[in-house]
Design a protein around this motif. Sequence first.
Motif, PDB file in Angstrom:
ATOM      1  N   ILE A 776       0.853  -1.195   0.000  1.00  0.00           N
ATOM      2  CA  ILE A 776       0.000   0.000   0.000  1.00  0.00           C
ATOM      3  C   ILE A 776       0.881   1.234   0.000  1.00  0.00           C
ATOM      4  N   ALA A 777       0.540   2.191  -0.839  1.00  0.00           N
ATOM      5  CA  ALA A 777       1.212   3.493  -0.862  1.00  0.00           C
ATOM      6  C   ALA A 777       0.171   4.579  -0.610  1.00  0.00           C
ATOM      7  N   ARG A 778       0.483   5.516   0.284  1.00  0.00           N
ATOM      8  CA  ARG A 778      -0.405   6.634   0.609  1.00  0.00           C
ATOM      9  C   ARG A 778       0.363   7.940   0.420  1.00  0.00           C
ATOM     10  N   TYR A 779      -0.200   8.828  -0.346  1.00  0.00           N
ATOM     11  CA  TYR A 779       0.453  10.113  -0.620  1.00  0.00           C
ATOM     12  C   TYR A 779      -0.430  11.256  -0.141  1.00  0.00           C
ATOM     13  N   THR A 780       0.189  12.267   0.439  1.00  0.00           N
ATOM     14  CA  THR A 780      -0.521  13.495   0.786  1.00  0.00           C
ATOM     15  C   THR A 780       0.379  14.684   0.490  1.00  0.00           C
ATOM     16  N   SER A 781      -0.197  15.705  -0.086  1.00  0.00           N
ATOM     17  CA  SER A 781       0.566  16.928  -0.338  1.00  0.00           C
ATOM     18  C   SER A 781       0.625  17.767   0.932  1.00  0.00           C
ATOM     19  N   ASP A 807       3.248   0.888   3.146  1.00  0.00           N
ATOM     20  CA  ASP A 807       2.868  -0.162   4.079  1.00  0.00           C
ATOM     21  C   ASP A 807       2.878  -1.501   3.343  1.00  0.00           C
ATOM     22  N   ALA A 808       2.986  -2.584   4.100  1.00  0.00           N
ATOM     23  CA  ALA A 808       2.940  -3.921   3.492  1.00  0.00           C
ATOM     24  C   ALA A 808       2.320  -4.901   4.476  1.00  0.00           C
ATOM     25  N   GLN A 813      -3.987 -17.489   5.511  1.00  0.00           N
ATOM     26  CA  GLN A 813      -5.086 -18.216   6.127  1.00  0.00           C
ATOM     27  C   GLN A 813      -4.819 -19.696   5.983  1.00  0.00           C
ATOM     28  N   LEU A 814      -4.762 -20.390   7.118  1.00  0.00           N
ATOM     29  CA  LEU A 814      -4.441 -21.809   7.128  1.00  0.00           C
ATOM     30  C   LEU A 814      -5.570 -22.620   6.494  1.00  0.00           C
ATOM     31  N   PRO A 815      -5.274 -23.847   6.070  1.00  0.00           N
ATOM     32  CA  PRO A 815      -6.300 -24.676   5.417  1.00  0.00           C
ATOM     33  C   PRO A 815      -7.525 -24.930   6.279  1.00  0.00           C
ATOM     34  N   ASP A 816      -7.416 -24.762   7.618  1.00  0.00           N
ATOM     35  CA  ASP A 816      -8.588 -25.004   8.464  1.00  0.00           C
ATOM     36  C   ASP A 816      -9.646 -23.910   8.333  1.00  0.00           C
ATOM     37  N   ASP A 817      -9.331 -22.845   7.565  1.00  0.00           N
ATOM     38  CA  ASP A 817     -10.247 -21.724   7.365  1.00  0.00           C
ATOM     39  C   ASP A 817     -10.625 -21.022   8.667  1.00  0.00           C
ATOM     40  N   ALA A 818      -9.923 -21.308   9.731  1.00  0.00           N
ATOM     41  CA  ALA A 818     -10.236 -20.688  11.023  1.00  0.00           C
ATOM     42  C   ALA A 818      -9.084 -19.872  11.572  1.00  0.00           C
ATOM     43  N   THR A 819      -7.877 -20.167  11.139  1.00  0.00           N
ATOM     44  CA  THR A 819      -6.690 -19.515  11.689  1.00  0.00           C
ATOM     45  C   THR A 819      -6.060 -18.619  10.632  1.00  0.00           C
ATOM     46  N   THR A 820      -5.737 -17.401  11.031  1.00  0.00           N
ATOM     47  CA  THR A 820      -5.122 -16.430  10.126  1.00  0.00           C
ATOM     48  C   THR A 820      -3.910 -15.810  10.799  1.00  0.00           C
ATOM     49  N   VAL A 821      -2.821 -15.712  10.065  1.00  0.00           N
ATOM     50  CA  VAL A 821      -1.588 -15.083  10.542  1.00  0.00           C
ATOM     51  C   VAL A 821      -1.229 -13.966   9.563  1.00  0.00           C
ATOM     52  N   THR A 822      -0.946 -12.802  10.090  1.00  0.00           N
ATOM     53  CA  THR A 822      -0.605 -11.661   9.235  1.00  0.00           C
ATOM     54  C   THR A 822       0.661 -10.980   9.747  1.00  0.00           C
ATOM     55  N   LEU A 823       1.648 -10.865   8.887  1.00  0.00           N
ATOM     56  CA  LEU A 823       2.818 -10.034   9.159  1.00  0.00           C
ATOM     57  C   LEU A 823       2.576  -8.673   8.522  1.00  0.00           C
ATOM     58  N   TRP A 824       2.856  -7.587   9.247  1.00  0.00           N
ATOM     59  CA  TRP A 824       2.545  -6.271   8.716  1.00  0.00           C
ATOM     60  C   TRP A 824       3.622  -5.257   9.094  1.00  0.00           C
ATOM     61  N   GLY A 825       3.713  -4.241   8.268  1.00  0.00           N
ATOM     62  CA  GLY A 825       4.596  -3.118   8.557  1.00  0.00           C
ATOM     63  C   GLY A 825       3.973  -1.839   8.020  1.00  0.00           C
ATOM     64  N   LYS A 826       4.066  -0.770   8.791  1.00  0.00           N
ATOM     65  CA  LYS A 826       3.539   0.538   8.386  1.00  0.00           C
ATOM     66  C   LYS A 826       4.674   1.556   8.384  1.00  0.00           C
ATOM     67  N   ASN A 827       4.569   2.502   7.454  1.00  0.00           N
ATOM     68  CA  ASN A 827       5.594   3.536   7.320  1.00  0.00           C
ATOM     69  C   ASN A 827       6.973   2.873   7.201  1.00  0.00           C
ATOM     70  N   LEU A 828       7.104   2.005   6.217  1.00  0.00           N
ATOM     71  CA  LEU A 828       8.299   1.174   6.090  1.00  0.00           C
ATOM     72  C   LEU A 828       9.560   1.987   5.842  1.00  0.00           C
ATOM     73  N   THR A 829       9.448   3.150   5.241  1.00  0.00           N
ATOM     74  CA  THR A 829      10.625   3.989   5.009  1.00  0.00           C
ATOM     75  C   THR A 829      10.962   4.843   6.226  1.00  0.00           C
ATOM     76  N   ASP A 830      10.224   4.673   7.313  1.00  0.00           N
ATOM     77  CA  ASP A 830      10.503   5.334   8.596  1.00  0.00           C
ATOM     78  C   ASP A 830      10.535   6.859   8.464  1.00  0.00           C
ATOM     79  N   VAL A 831       9.475   7.425   7.935  1.00  0.00           N
ATOM     80  CA  VAL A 831       9.321   8.886   7.924  1.00  0.00           C
ATOM     81  C   VAL A 831       8.950   9.305   9.342  1.00  0.00           C
ATOM     82  N   ASP A 832       9.931   9.794  10.109  1.00  0.00           N
ATOM     83  CA  ASP A 832       9.709  10.071  11.527  1.00  0.00           C
ATOM     84  C   ASP A 832       9.598  11.556  11.840  1.00  0.00           C
ATOM     85  N   ASP A 833       9.579  12.412  10.814  1.00  0.00           N
ATOM     86  CA  ASP A 833       9.476  13.844  11.056  1.00  0.00           C
ATOM     87  C   ASP A 833       8.273  14.443  10.331  1.00  0.00           C
TER      88      ASP A 833
END
Length: 867
Positions: A776-781, A807-808, A813-833
């Motif tokens: 995902i890419a989000r842009y704001t002027s 973001d990424a 989703q496991l074959p049991d259709d009940a369990t979901t695992v998600t790895l995530w990251g936001k602001n991956l380029t670390d814009v901290d200012d």
Amino acid sequence: MPRSRNRLLAPANLLPNTLAVSVAIASSLIISPSFAQEKEGFALEEVVVTARKREESMQEVPVTVSAFSGESLKSLGISSVKDLEGVVPGLNMGGGGNGTKGESNPYIRGIGQRETKVTVDSAVGTYIDGIYSSRAPGALLDAADVESMQVLRGPQGTLFGKNTTGGAIVINTKKPHEELGGHIEGTIGNHGRQNVSGTVNLPLIDDTLLSRFTLAQTKNDGYMENLEDGKLWNDDDRMMGIGQFRWEATDTLRVDLLMAATKTRQKSRGQQCNFYGDELADQGYSKSSLELFYDNNSQKSAEEHCKESGQDLDTDQFRSELNNSNGIFRQSIYEVDTKMVGLTVDWDLSDVSDYALALKSITGFRQVEQKADEDLDGSAAALIGRIQPIGNEVNQYTQEFQFTGSAMDGRLNATLGLFGSIERADDDWLQSYVAFADSSQTNPQPQDYMTLLAQSDLTERETDNTSWAVFSQVSFDITELTELTLGIRYTEEERETTYHEANVYLPSIGNGTYCPQGGCLNYIDTTTQNVTHLFSESGTQPFSQWQYGYDANRNGNLEDREVGTYGESSDSRKDSAWSPSISLKMRATDAILDALYLEEGMTFLTVSQGFRSGGVVVGNEVNPATGMKDMSQFEPENVLNYEIGFKADAFDGLLRANMALYYTDYTDIQVTTVVPDALGIPLPAVENAGKAVIQGAEGEFTLIPHESVRLTASFAYTDADYKEYLVDVYDPASSSFQQIDRADEPMPRVAEWTGFLAADYFLYTESFGTVIPSVIARYTSEIYHGFDRESFVVEEQITSDATTFLDARLTWQLPDDATTVTLWGKNLTDVDDYLVGGIPLVGVARSSGSVYGEPRTYGIDLAYTFE
């Protein structure tokens, strides 16, 4: 799948698979593709919304609305209302706060309200299961067990209980159904992120009495370090509980009971201090009276304090006097408790009429208790700040009736509504301090110990707001392809505020004997400007022990019997308005559909008017007769919005495109600003800026070039300009106040351009399950954050830079259709200012406080569904 045995409208089951994605952004955007039940990949699906108080396909609704299912919120990493910023076109949430408070403060298409006190309404209404939530504290809701979120843009009133000029955020929770089941979810991430939530759906009496219960906790340690004591601010610490009961009384009568509570125990949002002395000096601005008082009597100047809390630090560091280590102030807090009860009765009246009729009653109660401290100057100097010594309490009661009907084989649809609201705020206390330094910080005295204090008041406000309205909307299919909708609303609102004020009793703030030489006033007089106070011993009493009183007999001093008393003033105003709307919807003919390769297409034209009532606030001028600040009033604001929209599905379900153009006349705008008093002390004010024009375009698109690939894009262009903004401001050249037109300033909290782009890939194998990587890419002027006229002098420094966030997510989703695992990251380029807000009091101390957005975050989500 939940069953519904009666004829009452039930939410459509849009998501047959737990990984289904039904992000909707209509007329602006509706991202509605979900996984097919056979797990073959992405597909466009019909999305049902209730923006017009009846279930309709998103592509058929002539309304500018963005709708998100609970599953789509998860797929986009939206865990609270604040995360909608960057996804919903035209929506700005201030980074999830307002100033140093972590509360909801939405702006839509440049229309919003920075002031969140009970004396002013938000321009964007928030509804939870149809119940209007009037106050910002506690409204930054976590998306736990949410059925859907909808964001409507433009003035609302002919279909909603409360009239708003900017739009509405509509949140619907998942309702009890007839199957035993539930889910549990957890998150672990950096910065100490630990979230957990659990829901159980429990049928109590088959087909009759159902229940559902949810508990959720959101925590992280924070990411801004106060170097004064090493504590982390900008943290999360929230808990929420929801209990729901559904009684299917008959085939035509349903009763829903909602009970919810939240608890927030966070620190404030830390802000760095940025100093603009050179830039302001170039334009003729010198030190304010407040800054002069502080610098002339303190060992370290306000400028030095500011620079120590800003330019020499990393972006995750700051300094504030609001901490436990100095023995005077407490740790700055943002604490909110909310309780909510809602009772909704749906009654299908079709059996007693020849027409499809229904009656809905929505009864709501919401209580908000809040403590929120504010270090307004953003440095370790106790230059300007305020504390809420006890939690203020706001109680809100609402009642809404909706009568809906359909006739002429569905060609005629009508809604008639009646809305009433009573809101009462008590114990709205504020304890303030201005230009304070104890004897260890002030310039040494030959004999006695000096404390600097330019002002400290203890105030309390009691507010009563009442509102009632009647509204109606009628839609008629003139032909099979053309629909005309007419709406009207009448609103009456009355506001009354009683204000109590007491001044600090100076002998109570220090140690030893006050004024050993005698002859001193024992309270601070703004006319004599006695800001330095002598004691026989060093040190200062804790801020919580200071005493206050009111000079009732106006003899120029506080007598012992007057300590603990308060002056009182009050004022009220009443406003009323008619708010009409008209909309024309035209469906595409078969010839047009065939020529453009469309499955369906629609264009609509809408003209609507919005109204937000005026109010009563504390003014900035002292009445010599009472020694108190006078009350002041501001006028209602009005919006006239013109809009044209287009929606289409094309190329055999491969493309969905929705666009809108709008033009808004915005008059008597309720603008939050600050006005300094004779000492240069900033006083918040709500003023009516004369006129503005806001116009723009929004477009949202979903493309599925292959069943395993989905591309989603959106944009918003907003051209927001003041046309007239006449105010009195201080002119340094003439050393007097002059009326100027501030129309050359940018409108705050609005980006000219925003963009959103998401790419998802679907991979399914029977043995391994389903895997979906997403980017995902989000842009704001640029976004302007100024308050006062001096802010405009340093416009560049208090404007957020144009920025792109990446973001990424990787969902399995496991074959049991009940369990979901998600790895995530936001602001991956670390814009901290990235500047998301703060308190820019540039005209007060030639500085501003800056709150920066979250740095890079990452973690793992685990979810399990049972039934």
